[in-house]
Design a protein around this motif. Structure first.
Motif, PDB file in Angstrom:
ATOM      1  N   SER A   6       0.819  -1.214   0.000  1.00 24.94           N
ATOM      2  CA  SER A   6       0.000   0.000   0.000  1.00 24.94           C
ATOM      3  C   SER A   6       0.851   1.261   0.000  1.00 24.94           C
ATOM      4  N   GLU A   7       2.067   1.152   0.534  1.00 24.02           N
ATOM      5  CA  GLU A   7       2.919   2.328   0.689  1.00 24.02           C
ATOM      6  C   GLU A   7       3.598   2.762  -0.607  1.00 24.02           C
ATOM      7  N   ARG A   8       3.524   1.947  -1.650  1.00 26.08           N
ATOM      8  CA  ARG A   8       4.341   2.209  -2.834  1.00 26.08           C
ATOM      9  C   ARG A   8       4.014   3.524  -3.518  1.00 26.08           C
ATOM     10  N   PHE A   9       2.748   3.881  -3.607  1.00 26.10           N
ATOM     11  CA  PHE A   9       2.374   5.092  -4.335  1.00 26.10           C
ATOM     12  C   PHE A   9       3.076   6.316  -3.756  1.00 26.10           C
ATOM     13  N   ALA A  14       7.931  10.253  -4.046  1.00 33.62           N
ATOM     14  CA  ALA A  14       8.657  11.154  -3.154  1.00 33.62           C
ATOM     15  C   ALA A  14      10.063  11.442  -3.657  1.00 33.62           C
ATOM     16  N   ASP A  15      10.478  12.697  -3.508  1.00 33.07           N
ATOM     17  CA  ASP A  15      11.858  13.077  -3.803  1.00 33.07           C
ATOM     18  C   ASP A  15      12.183  14.348  -3.029  1.00 33.07           C
ATOM     19  N   GLU A  16      13.323  14.934  -3.317  1.00 30.94           N
ATOM     20  CA  GLU A  16      13.762  16.102  -2.563  1.00 30.94           C
ATOM     21  C   GLU A  16      12.773  17.263  -2.683  1.00 30.94           C
ATOM     22  N   LYS A  17      12.227  17.484  -3.882  1.00 33.36           N
ATOM     23  CA  LYS A  17      11.304  18.595  -4.086  1.00 33.36           C
ATOM     24  C   LYS A  17       9.920  18.298  -3.546  1.00 33.36           C
ATOM     25  N   SER A  18       9.504  17.052  -3.628  1.00 33.31           N
ATOM     26  CA  SER A  18       8.183  16.638  -3.123  1.00 33.31           C
ATOM     27  C   SER A  18       8.380  15.434  -2.206  1.00 33.31           C
ATOM     28  N   PRO A  19       8.756  15.673  -0.950  1.00 37.61           N
ATOM     29  CA  PRO A  19       9.142  14.559  -0.075  1.00 37.61           C
ATOM     30  C   PRO A  19       7.986  13.714   0.425  1.00 37.61           C
ATOM     31  N   MET A  20       6.750  14.154   0.216  1.00 34.06           N
ATOM     32  CA  MET A  20       5.578  13.415   0.684  1.00 34.06           C
ATOM     33  C   MET A  20       5.648  13.183   2.197  1.00 34.06           C
ATOM     34  N   ILE A 106       4.809  20.984  20.171  1.00 27.38           N
ATOM     35  CA  ILE A 106       5.271  19.603  19.971  1.00 27.38           C
ATOM     36  C   ILE A 106       4.926  19.219  18.543  1.00 27.38           C
ATOM     37  N   ALA A 107       5.927  18.826  17.765  1.00 29.28           N
ATOM     38  CA  ALA A 107       5.709  18.488  16.353  1.00 29.28           C
ATOM     39  C   ALA A 107       6.008  17.018  16.098  1.00 29.28           C
ATOM     40  N   PHE A 108       5.238  16.448  15.204  1.00 27.98           N
ATOM     41  CA  PHE A 108       5.396  15.055  14.762  1.00 27.98           C
ATOM     42  C   PHE A 108       5.523  15.073  13.249  1.00 27.98           C
ATOM     43  N   ASP A 109       6.683  14.673  12.745  1.00 23.72           N
ATOM     44  CA  ASP A 109       6.948  14.613  11.308  1.00 23.72           C
ATOM     45  C   ASP A 109       6.951  13.162  10.856  1.00 23.72           C
ATOM     46  N   PHE A 110       6.292  12.876   9.732  1.00 21.88           N
ATOM     47  CA  PHE A 110       6.280  11.492   9.255  1.00 21.88           C
ATOM     48  C   PHE A 110       6.150  11.450   7.741  1.00 21.88           C
ATOM     49  N   SER A 111       6.608  10.341   7.189  1.00 23.08           N
ATOM     50  CA  SER A 111       6.484  10.102   5.762  1.00 23.08           C
ATOM     51  C   SER A 111       5.086   9.568   5.457  1.00 23.08           C
ATOM     52  N   HIS A 112       4.499  10.075   4.370  1.00 22.57           N
ATOM     53  CA  HIS A 112       3.179   9.589   3.957  1.00 22.57           C
ATOM     54  C   HIS A 112       3.262   8.139   3.474  1.00 22.57           C
ATOM     55  N   ALA A 113       4.461   7.658   3.183  1.00 21.89           N
ATOM     56  CA  ALA A 113       4.616   6.249   2.830  1.00 21.89           C
ATOM     57  C   ALA A 113       4.479   5.357   4.054  1.00 21.89           C
ATOM     58  N   LEU A 114       4.604   5.937   5.251  1.00 27.27           N
ATOM     59  CA  LEU A 114       4.497   5.163   6.483  1.00 27.27           C
ATOM     60  C   LEU A 114       3.050   5.064   6.952  1.00 27.27           C
ATOM     61  N   THR A 115       2.336   6.174   6.929  1.00 26.33           N
ATOM     62  CA  THR A 115       0.944   6.193   7.374  1.00 26.33           C
ATOM     63  C   THR A 115       0.276   7.462   6.857  1.00 26.33           C
ATOM     64  N   GLU A 360      -4.186  24.268  20.103  1.00 28.54           N
ATOM     65  CA  GLU A 360      -4.355  24.260  18.644  1.00 28.54           C
ATOM     66  C   GLU A 360      -3.602  23.067  18.057  1.00 28.54           C
ATOM     67  N   LEU A 361      -4.128  22.526  16.976  1.00 26.24           N
ATOM     68  CA  LEU A 361      -3.458  21.470  16.221  1.00 26.24           C
ATOM     69  C   LEU A 361      -3.299  21.931  14.778  1.00 26.24           C
ATOM     70  N   ARG A 362      -2.057  22.044  14.351  1.00 30.61           N
ATOM     71  CA  ARG A 362      -1.770  22.484  12.984  1.00 30.61           C
ATOM     72  C   ARG A 362      -1.307  21.302  12.142  1.00 30.61           C
ATOM     73  N   THR A 363      -1.749  21.282  10.902  1.00 31.20           N
ATOM     74  CA  THR A 363      -1.401  20.201   9.979  1.00 31.20           C
ATOM     75  C   THR A 363      -0.814  20.791   8.709  1.00 31.20           C
ATOM     76  N   GLU A 364       0.366  20.311   8.328  1.00 34.30           N
ATOM     77  CA  GLU A 364       0.994  20.739   7.081  1.00 34.30           C
ATOM     78  C   GLU A 364       1.398  19.500   6.295  1.00 34.30           C
ATOM     79  N   SER A 365       1.180  19.547   4.997  1.00 34.95           N
ATOM     80  CA  SER A 365       1.452  18.383   4.168  1.00 34.95           C
ATOM     81  C   SER A 365       1.993  18.798   2.814  1.00 34.95           C
ATOM     82  N   ASP A 366       2.972  18.071   2.346  1.00 36.41           N
ATOM     83  CA  ASP A 366       3.430  18.248   0.972  1.00 36.41           C
ATOM     84  C   ASP A 366       2.263  17.937   0.039  1.00 36.41           C
ATOM     85  N   THR A 367       2.103  18.715  -1.017  1.00 35.86           N
ATOM     86  CA  THR A 367       0.929  18.555  -1.886  1.00 35.86           C
ATOM     87  C   THR A 367       1.247  18.933  -3.326  1.00 35.86           C
ATOM     88  N   PRO A 368       0.650  18.230  -4.307  1.00 35.85           N
ATOM     89  CA  PRO A 368       0.807  18.630  -5.707  1.00 35.85           C
ATOM     90  C   PRO A 368      -0.125  19.770  -6.095  1.00 35.85           C
TER      91      PRO A 368
END
Length: 434
Positions: A6-9, A14-20, A106-115, A360-368
């Motif tokens: 499921s994580e493949r997409f 993902a790359d340096e410019k769009s790390p997902m 408190i920040a939590f950073d994660f790869s979208h390939a993980l979850t 407050e809870l803030r959400t930021e995500s890499d996006t096309p």
């Protein structure tokens, strides 16, 4: 070693410019104690063994490369600065996630390939509980929160892509998607190299009163307002109508409600020329009808398995780099054909007893997309992160104006260049033979 499915997409694109990658940030009512946070992270790590992984690459007997997760026993890393750490790198011990703290954040950073957001919320609830019981109340209730010592249900490990491929309806999804307005073509505002995030806070009770009055839902109502804003900026009837691409949690439809993988699909909510003349109740009703039509279990299952089949075809290419170049070039184009902008709302954060210590809870995500709304609901507020890639506030102001037209008051609590983690260059690494 566990091969990715499921994580493949998300991994292949993902790359340096769009790390997902995604950043969730909690603004606490008090300054953060870094030592207590590190202890909380250590206990949280014990609860999520399937997130304790590092990315590996192996060659099969035919010499074809495959991505896999290897167990990673090294500790999760907590940075003491605002700038995110580089995921999958030595500074995060090779993990696909990390944490950070500064001031009251408190920040939590994660790869979208993980979850995805659903999986991330589980972990963030655990972390917040572990921190707050140390910081504020040793007897803090953990009701509704997954904690170390739980018996971990095998269903949490289940990747639906490894289950038997079901028979799908003959026409589960449309073969041709209606044309939508692409705001990147002939832009009416300068496009910059990087997204900016504007954080907007709205009283939950006030906003829900408006939403209930027109029999809407937060997702439909905010999608409609964003569509209205874009339509006002692009009034020509000769153009295709605007549409908002909405993220959809596919777990229930797939029969795997506890799966930890990234399992978000999407639907497109178009704002046709005809709809633009209707009153808001009728507009909401039409969008709710569209949501109901395209989120049936059959359609979501078909969407999931069609995506898995496309990844299987992509896996015929011999290297991960080949797959990346093929997919990364397509994603941005395809995304903008499905939506003029995007919206993601996981739902109420449901942080449990520890929510009383959160502002407050803030959400930021890499996006096309050039415009993305990330929405969370916590501590009596809707927290909207308006993420855009324009050198002016044209689209932001248009959206804020729609809020005002609905009688909604808001507060902008911050704005800055998007803060999401970069990733290590995983396309070039030593291979092992399976």
């Amino acid at each position: 070693m566990r091969q990715l499915h499921s994580e493949r997409f998300h991994l292949y694109r993902a790359d340096e410019k769009s790390p997902m990658t995604v950043r969730l940030t909690l603004l606490m009512k008090d300054a953060v104690d870094g030592q207590l946070l590190r202890e909380a992270v250590a206990d949280t790590q014990k609860r999520y063994p399937y997130f304790c992984v590092k990315l590996g690459v192996y060659n099969d007997e035919q010499g074809v490369e495959h991505a896999a997760f290897d167990d990673n026993p090294l500790p999760w890393v907590v940075g003491d600065r605002r700038k995110p750490l580089t995921l999958m790198s030595p500074e995060t011990n090779g993990h696909l996630l990390s944490f950070a703290w500064w001031d009251n954040c408190i920040a939590f950073d994660f790869s979208h390939a993980l979850t995805d957001g659903t999986g991330a919320y589980h972990l963030f609830r655990t972390l917040l509980y572990e921190y707050c019981r140390r910081r504020y109340d040793g007897n803090l209730s953990c009701e509704g929160v997954w904690v170390a010592g739980d018996v971990i249900d095998e269903a949490e490990w289940t990747d639906p892509a490894t289950m038997p491929h079901p028979e799908l309806p003959s026409q589960p999804t449309p073969s041709v998607f209606p044309e939508v307005l692409n705001i990147a073509e002939n832009p009416i505002a300068p496009i910059t190299d990087r997204h900016e995030t504007v954080h907007i806070l709205i009283d939950e009770e006030q906003m829900m009163a408006k939403i209930r009055a027109c029999q809407g839902t937060p997702v439909v109502w905010l999608s409609l307002l964003l569509n209205m804003a874009i339509a006002h900026l692009h009034p020509s009837g000769n153009e295709a109508p605007p549409a908002v691409a909405v993220a959809v949690n596919m777990r229930k439809a797939l029969g795997t409600p506890l799966s930890h993988q990234s399992l978000a699909g999407g639907i497109s909510l178009r704002f046709t020329i005809q709809m633009q003349d209707w009153d808001i109740e009728k507009q909401v009703a039409e969008m709710r009808r569209t949501v109901a039509q395209y989120t049936t279990p059959d359609i979501l299952r078909a969407q999931f398995w069609q995506a898995a089949d496309r990844m299987d075809l992509l896996d015929r290419l011999p290297t991960l780099e080949d797959r990346h170049h093929t997919l990364a070039q397509q994603v941005k184009v395809i995304a903008r054909q499905r939506g003029s902008a995007s919206l993601s709302y996981v739902g109420k954060a449901n942080l449990g007893a520890a929510e009383q210590y959160v502002c407050e809870l803030r959400t930021e995500s890499d996006t096309p997309y050039l415009v993305l709304l990330e929405v969370a609901a916590v501590s009596g507020s809707f927290c909207i992160s308006f993420i855009h890639q324009f050198g002016s506030d044209l689209y932001l102001d248009a959206f804020l104006d729609e809020l005002q037209q609905q009688g909604i008051s808001y507060t902008i609590t911050g704005r800055h260049p998007i803060e999401t983690a970069s990733i290590d260059d995983f396309w070039i690494r030593k291979k092992t033979t399976k």
